[in-house]
Design an enzyme around this catalytic site. Structure first.
Site, PDB file in Angstrom:
ATOM      1  CG  ASP A 155       1.028   7.296  -3.616  1.00 33.08           C
ATOM      2  OD1 ASP A 155       0.643   7.528  -2.448  1.00 33.08           O
ATOM      3  OD2 ASP A 155       0.839   8.083  -4.568  1.00 33.08           O
TER       4      ASP A 155
ATOM      5  N   GLY B 144      -9.015   5.644   1.868  1.00 36.10           N
ATOM      6  CA  GLY B 144      -9.715   6.351   2.937  1.00 36.10           C
ATOM      7  C   GLY B 144     -11.113   5.828   3.138  1.00 36.10           C
ATOM      8  N   GLY B 145     -11.245   4.513   3.207  1.00 38.49           N
ATOM      9  CA  GLY B 145     -12.565   3.877   3.298  1.00 38.49           C
ATOM     10  C   GLY B 145     -13.226   3.984   4.654  1.00 38.49           C
TER      11      GLY B 145
ATOM     12  CG  ASP C  95      -1.896   1.080   1.297  1.00 43.29           C
ATOM     13  OD1 ASP C  95      -2.200   1.575   2.395  1.00 43.29           O
ATOM     14  OD2 ASP C  95      -2.378   1.475   0.224  1.00 43.29           O
ATOM     15  CG  HIS C  96      -0.446   4.911   0.142  1.00 40.99           C
ATOM     16  ND1 HIS C  96      -0.860   5.830  -0.805  1.00 40.99           N
ATOM     17  CD2 HIS C  96      -1.536   4.627   0.877  1.00 40.99           C
ATOM     18  CE1 HIS C  96      -2.144   6.105  -0.629  1.00 40.99           C
ATOM     19  NE2 HIS C  96      -2.581   5.380   0.386  1.00 40.99           N
TER      20      HIS C  96
ATOM     21  N   GLY D  53      -7.970   8.400   7.191  1.00 41.11           N
ATOM     22  CA  GLY D  53      -8.251   8.657   8.597  1.00 41.11           C
ATOM     23  C   GLY D  53      -9.692   9.066   8.827  1.00 41.11           C
TER      24      GLY D  53
ATOM     25  CB  VAL E 299     -10.972  -0.530   5.403  1.00 34.78           C
ATOM     26  CG1 VAL E 299     -11.368  -0.310   6.856  1.00 34.78           C
ATOM     27  CG2 VAL E 299     -12.128  -0.246   4.463  1.00 34.78           C
ATOM     28  CG  ASN E 300      -4.795   0.895   8.439  1.00 29.73           C
ATOM     29  OD1 ASN E 300      -4.999  -0.002   9.265  1.00 29.73           O
ATOM     30  ND2 ASN E 300      -3.626   1.502   8.306  1.00 29.73           N
TER      31      ASN E 300
HETATM   32  O1  G3H Z   1      -4.222   3.104   2.089  1.00 26.90           O
HETATM   33  C1  G3H Z   1      -4.901   2.843   3.083  1.00 26.90           C
HETATM   34  C2  G3H Z   1      -6.261   3.322   3.190  1.00 26.90           C
HETATM   35  O2  G3H Z   1      -6.472   4.334   2.299  1.00 26.90           O
HETATM   36  C3  G3H Z   1      -6.659   3.536   4.603  1.00 26.90           C
HETATM   37  O3  G3H Z   1      -7.575   4.539   4.770  1.00 26.90           O
HETATM   38  O4  G3H Z   1      -7.258   4.544   7.257  1.00 26.90           O
HETATM   39  O5  G3H Z   1      -8.923   6.039   6.175  1.00 26.90           O
HETATM   40  O6  G3H Z   1      -9.344   3.579   6.282  1.00 26.90           O
HETATM   41  P1  G3H Z   1      -8.318   4.678   6.193  1.00 26.90           P
HETATM   42 ZN    ZN Z   2      -4.520   5.016   1.118  1.00 32.87          ZN
END
Ligand code: G3H
Ligand code: ZN
Length: 288
Positions: A105, A209-210, A84-85, A179, A231-232
């Site tokens: 990214d 940014g889910g 990721d990124h 976030g 989602v994180n």
């Molecule tokens: O790359 C990771 C996600 O975009 C996480 O976004 O932390 O807002 O769910 P989030």
């Molecule tokens: Zn992200």
């Protein structure tokens, strides 16, 4: 066994649903999202940022852990392990480490041309090894892994140029934020999303940014071409809340309540439950 994310996302795009791409932070996270996907019969993308990999001891540790967890649990759903990124260097390291998918990214590069050129290089190197590639155009607002995004709306023409490189899926800035979303958030830009989809055709689009996006906006975004939703923070919040409840109830003081297998259990179970809810929301249940 681990697979790349290309086919599962093609299927999602064609089937008008989305796959959750859940960031892992350690072994418990990994086992929890694997359990959620297996119980939901949902294809799964496990992803890892450079910061989380550093916490775990490096990309190779993460890759070997996820690979071993997939084999040991005997999950039957397809699972991809995605960077990721990633920076250009992160992508090269993850390709060697055993990741089956990488995100270069390039949205933070000084010019779009640099993003374009380096994306092309990663596509060539990754595809030679059967590894799928995600690129990014525009920007995601908020902060992820210490990186501050400005949230620029993606230019459909730039998206078209990146798509022409043969990337497998594309992240685009459409007003989304990493976030927790601010109270005064303007919402996703569906006009921008529709224009981007028009420009890139059936290329699966990625919504970063889910966490915290209202369900109606999630489902409208899916109807307009979003096939991967990252989602994180959401899972981090539910893990922290469940762990806090355990500690504040004093359960760590009861008998062997301090055993990490007991302290970490509520949070791990909260991740399973929340990830399954999101898979339901995204429409990926029983799609494996
Ligand atoms: O790359 C990771 C996600 O975009 C996480 O976004 O932390 O807002 O769910 P989030
Ligand atoms: Zn992200």
């Amino acid at each position: 066994m681990l697979v790349n994310a290309a086919q599962m996302l093609k299927d999602a795009e064609a089937g008008h649903y989305a796959l959750g791409a859940f960031n892992t932070n350690n072994l418990e996270w990994t086992l929890a999202i694997l359990q959620a996907a297996e119980e939901a019969k949902s294809p799964l993308i496990i992803q890892c940022s450079a910061g989380a990999a550093k916490w775990m001891g490096g990309f190779k540790v993460c890759a070997d852990m996820v690979k071993a967890a997939v084999e040991a649990t005997g999950v039957t759903v397809p699972v991809a392990l995605h960077l990721d990124h990633g920076t250009y260097e992160n992508c090269l390291e993850c390709i060697e480490a055993g990741f089956t998918s990488v995100m270069y990214d390039g949205s933070h590069e000084e010019t779009f041309q640099i993003n374009l050129d380096r994306t092309a290089e990663i596509v060539k190197i990754a595809h030679e090894k059967g590894i799928s590639v995600e690129a990014e155009v525009g920007g995601i607002g908020g902060v992820e892994d210490g990186i501050v995004g400005q949230g620029e709306i993606a230019d459909p023409e730039e998206c078209k140029q990146i798509a022409a490189l043969g990337v497998d899926f594309l992240a685009c800035g459409i007003g989304n934020i990493h976030g927790v979303y601010p109270e005064d958030w303007a919402g996703l830009s569906f006009d921008a999303l529709a224009a981007i989809k028009e420009a890139v055709g059936d290329l699966p689009l990625v919504l970063h940014g889910g966490t915290g996006i209202p369900v109606d906006q999630i489902q409208k975004a899916i109807s307009l071409g979003v096939s991967k939703i990252n989602v994180n923070t959401d899972l981090q919040l539910v893990f922290a809340a469940a762990t806090r409840e355990y500690i504040e109830a004093g359960k760590d003081l009861e008998g062997k309540g301090f055993d990490p297998r007991k302290v970490l259990k509520p949070g791990r179970e909260a991740i399973v439950a929340r990830a399954k809810e999101l898979m339901e929301e995204f429409g990926s249940v029983n799609k494996a």
